[in-house]
Design an enzyme around this catalytic site. Sequence first.
Site, PDB file in Angstrom:
ATOM      1  N   LYS A 227       0.841  -1.197   0.000  1.00 34.83           N
ATOM      2  CA  LYS A 227       0.000   0.000   0.000  1.00 34.83           C
ATOM      3  C   LYS A 227       0.877   1.248   0.000  1.00 34.83           C
ATOM      4  O   LYS A 227       2.093   1.187   0.143  1.00 34.83           O
ATOM      5  CB  LYS A 227      -0.900   0.001   1.239  1.00 34.83           C
ATOM      6  CG  LYS A 227      -0.132   0.072   2.551  1.00 34.83           C
ATOM      7  CD  LYS A 227      -1.038   0.073   3.762  1.00 34.83           C
ATOM      8  CE  LYS A 227      -0.215   0.179   5.041  1.00 34.83           C
ATOM      9  NZ  LYS A 227      -1.047   0.258   6.246  1.00 34.83           N
TER      10      LYS A 227
ATOM     11  N   TYR B 213      15.638  30.869   6.870  1.00 39.30           N
ATOM     12  CA  TYR B 213      14.582  31.654   7.493  1.00 39.30           C
ATOM     13  C   TYR B 213      14.738  31.697   9.012  1.00 39.30           C
ATOM     14  O   TYR B 213      15.010  30.676   9.662  1.00 39.30           O
ATOM     15  CB  TYR B 213      13.212  31.070   7.162  1.00 39.30           C
ATOM     16  CG  TYR B 213      12.757  31.267   5.744  1.00 39.30           C
ATOM     17  CD1 TYR B 213      12.752  32.530   5.157  1.00 39.30           C
ATOM     18  CD2 TYR B 213      12.319  30.189   4.984  1.00 39.30           C
ATOM     19  CE1 TYR B 213      12.321  32.710   3.852  1.00 39.30           C
ATOM     20  CE2 TYR B 213      11.888  30.348   3.679  1.00 39.30           C
ATOM     21  CZ  TYR B 213      11.892  31.619   3.118  1.00 39.30           C
ATOM     22  OH  TYR B 213      11.466  31.778   1.830  1.00 39.30           O
TER      23      TYR B 213
END
Length: 379
Positions: free
Chosen positions: A37, A267
């Site tokens: 999956k 940042y």
Amino acid sequence: MNEGRSRAEVVVDLDAIAANTAVLREKVGRPLMAVVKADGYGHGLLPAARAALAGGADMLGVAVIEEALALRAGGVGAPLLAWISGPGEDFAGALSADVEVSVNAEWSLDELLAAVRSTGRTARLHLFVDTGLSREGATMAEWPGLVAAAARAQADGEVEVVGLWSHMAYADAPLHPTIGRQVAVFEEAVGIARAAGLTDARRHLANSAATVALPETWYDMVRPGVAIYGLDPLGGNAADHGLTPAMTVEARVALTKRVPPGVGVSYGHTYSPTTETTLALVPVGYADGVPRAAGNRAPVLAAGAHRRIAGRVCMDQFVLDVGDDPIRPGDRVVLWGTGRDGEPTAQDWADAVDTIHYELVTRIGGRFTRRYVGSAGAL
């Protein structure tokens, strides 16, 4: 300058997936459902499925019917189970593609039976009981009614109940008291189903962690997921279980620069070098699945040594401080891999950012390209 190579790629070793599957199959000595999956846990749905089958998997498991249909469209003919279904699910498509399905409730069984009647195809059905995870599955109060309805449908020739199953909450903590409690509930649920005439259905309970550590949960089949990709479901060293990580995540340096001490990096200026140094820009970020939380925490291998990400991870890039070590644009940076060549592992990253390696390998993507090595299951 590494011309012709991707700026960032996920390298998947198909032979490792096959070898891991073979190790687990030999360990348990009974049928194994390889779970593929979530795009093969980030390794690629079709290639991972083919490699697992080449390694001896007896069947494949996916979460949703769309994943199963994609495997069928890709030419995979092995037995398949898809287990998450909601109202209006495409059971008709699953039946037409010979996909086994699971139901959690009588209303879901009713929808499956409508698809059986519209397609004229008998459903191969697994019944899921909630033994204590409180997630999918019929509660023990609901279980007798679901079992009785499924038994009637089997007597009418509309379904063949081929599986009785559940999922564990604490298999990665092998001594946890919930394990014994869940096994006891599962045994009770199986007894109810057997008494109702569902005598041929295979029992399966063991996920990766239970496959590795809990033989009492192996029953008639196991269904490992993350372990077939070479990651230790117990959060330790995969090699201790004979497993090899199949995924290496790497990128190429896009820019280097010398900077003076005290400059702010990325940042918020959450990192500043204390001496003159070289910064290297790596062109992947949280849009590509690199956790933002990795800033100032996660390790990479660059210029021959482990480096911690310097400052915040941005949407498209992060920065490394490599000191005075030689590095240039185009040089390889390894985020995680097998660990055999000194690079960090997915477990190292999971520890650094307080998550699990499952999340890391399934989320990596974005602008990473995927490259396969090895030949297991290749067409």
